[in-house]
Design an enzyme around this catalytic site. Sequence first.
Site, PDB file in Angstrom:
ATOM      1  CE  LYS A 256      -2.802   2.726   3.224  1.00 22.49           C
ATOM      2  NZ  LYS A 256      -3.356   2.789   4.594  1.00 22.49           N
ATOM      3  CE  LYS A 268      -5.898   9.361   7.990  1.00 17.07           C
ATOM      4  NZ  LYS A 268      -6.313   8.236   8.835  1.00 17.07           N
ATOM      5  CG  ASP A 279      -1.632   5.600   5.218  1.00 17.79           C
ATOM      6  OD1 ASP A 279      -1.431   4.619   5.959  1.00 17.79           O
ATOM      7  OD2 ASP A 279      -2.742   5.854   4.731  1.00 17.79           O
ATOM      8  CG  ASP A 338      -9.320   7.777   7.254  1.00 21.27           C
ATOM      9  OD1 ASP A 338      -8.306   7.853   6.535  1.00 21.27           O
ATOM     10  OD2 ASP A 338      -9.279   7.844   8.498  1.00 21.27           O
ATOM     11  NE  ARG A 342     -10.156  -1.261   4.783  1.00 19.88           N
ATOM     12  CZ  ARG A 342     -10.582  -1.321   6.056  1.00 19.88           C
ATOM     13  NH1 ARG A 342     -11.710  -1.957   6.346  1.00 19.88           N
ATOM     14  NH2 ARG A 342      -9.884  -0.766   7.011  1.00 19.88           N
TER      15      ARG A 342
END
Length: 492
Positions: A256, A268, A279, A338, A342
């Site tokens: 990812k 967020k 991230d 958010d 996935r």
Amino acid sequence: MTNLTVPTFAELDIDTLATTEGRVVLFLSADGPLDKGARRVNRLTRGAVERVQDSEGFAKMKQGDAVELSMPAGMAAEAVQVVRLDRRASIIDARRAGATIGKAGAGKAVLALAGTIRHAEQMAMGAALRDYTFNPHRTGEAGEVKAGSLTLTVSKPEESAEKLAALVAVAEGVFMTRDLVNEPSNVLTTTEFAARAKGLEALGLKVTVLDEPALEKLGMRTLLAVGQGSESPSKVVVMEWQGGEKGGQPFALIGKGVVFDSGGISLKPGAGMEDMTMDMGGAGTVTGVMKALATRKAKANVVGVIGLVENMPDGKACRPGDVVASMKGDTVEIINTDAEGRLVLCDIMWYAQETFKPSAMIDLATLTGAIIIGLGHENAGVFSNDDDLCKAFLKAAEAEGEGAWRMPLGASYDKQLKSRVADMKNVGGRPAGSITAAQFLQRFVKDGTPWIHLDIAGVASVAQDTMLAPKGATGWGVMALNRLIADLYEGE
């Protein structure tokens, strides 16, 4: 990129210890006599080394801990560092001792008397990993790179140097991962990340960058949905290393790569959002592993696939309630924008299986805050459909000192992903959040494909120093995955 300082090995010249400048390091065991180098330093310092070894504090010290004798009388050295390391020390103990040296001796000349130490090359590895600084965006003195050196005296320098060479390749991969994860998002855009991965072609990797039109043609609409609110174009990078049997099935690593995660429309909270530069940690780890494999010329076929996106709020951004189709064909109702990782992973996992027919597949992602609640910052969450592969990974992670803990999967969690309007939702609510995320990903694993999902949200970047890294990016997973591939395909 951060430069790796590679330690060197030499034979001990005992006659020069009195005049050696910089730092001198000794290793003392609680279960044995002083070696030749320690005896010489003990004489020069009029018994100071023996007094340390006989002290109550030394007996309580952990493996790899140290005490320091500053400006020792009888020596030119600025300090003598005395490290506790028993004769039967493990690889992890040796790395911990090396890290102690690396932290204290950063930017300085260090001579470590390691003549009787097992795993001297592992000690050098620990020192090199801990001597890491990320400062390309500092100015003035803070931005200067202070060159140091570490020389370990051993009985067979050439043999130790040969053992270290393979470890240095892995350390280079760890450093690349750390650099990627530490970079701010205005520097490490999707385009810049892809360019750095493309640069690995110099090592013999085949690197292909898929742009948005190619991804649209492939049907990667869940991945594209994540990035459609950003000015930074979404990309998928495919890195292929073919060091094994020609035509053999590759092992697949999937990462990812959300270079910044604002949360999208499901924005967020502002506090702490600056940490969302990390991230892309899963993609960073995959890239570091591929660099390590290529650098050491691994005898294995491995493909790394990373999905690079930026999740931003915009008039074009996907909304809660949108329904998108994945490359597999399943439709997903986006309940929370958010929960975007996935959506990136499911498309590139399917692409990797369709394109390369891998023998096994591992995906890595800073996927859920829930895994941090469950495991803190000590362990990554491990989810798997294959006991043998999972056991092999956990064994590799333990051998490398990288914390990992197996978490459950089960069909009973699937009910939390039921959607009223699509094949599934992208979130299953707060209960078992990391497990339902893994259950979502498992729907994109083909029957017969051994698979592991690694949720590295708690270990990719940390707020406190670790044994082998300063605070910030850790490079977690590069060493464990490199060892796993070596164990599975190279018999090492």
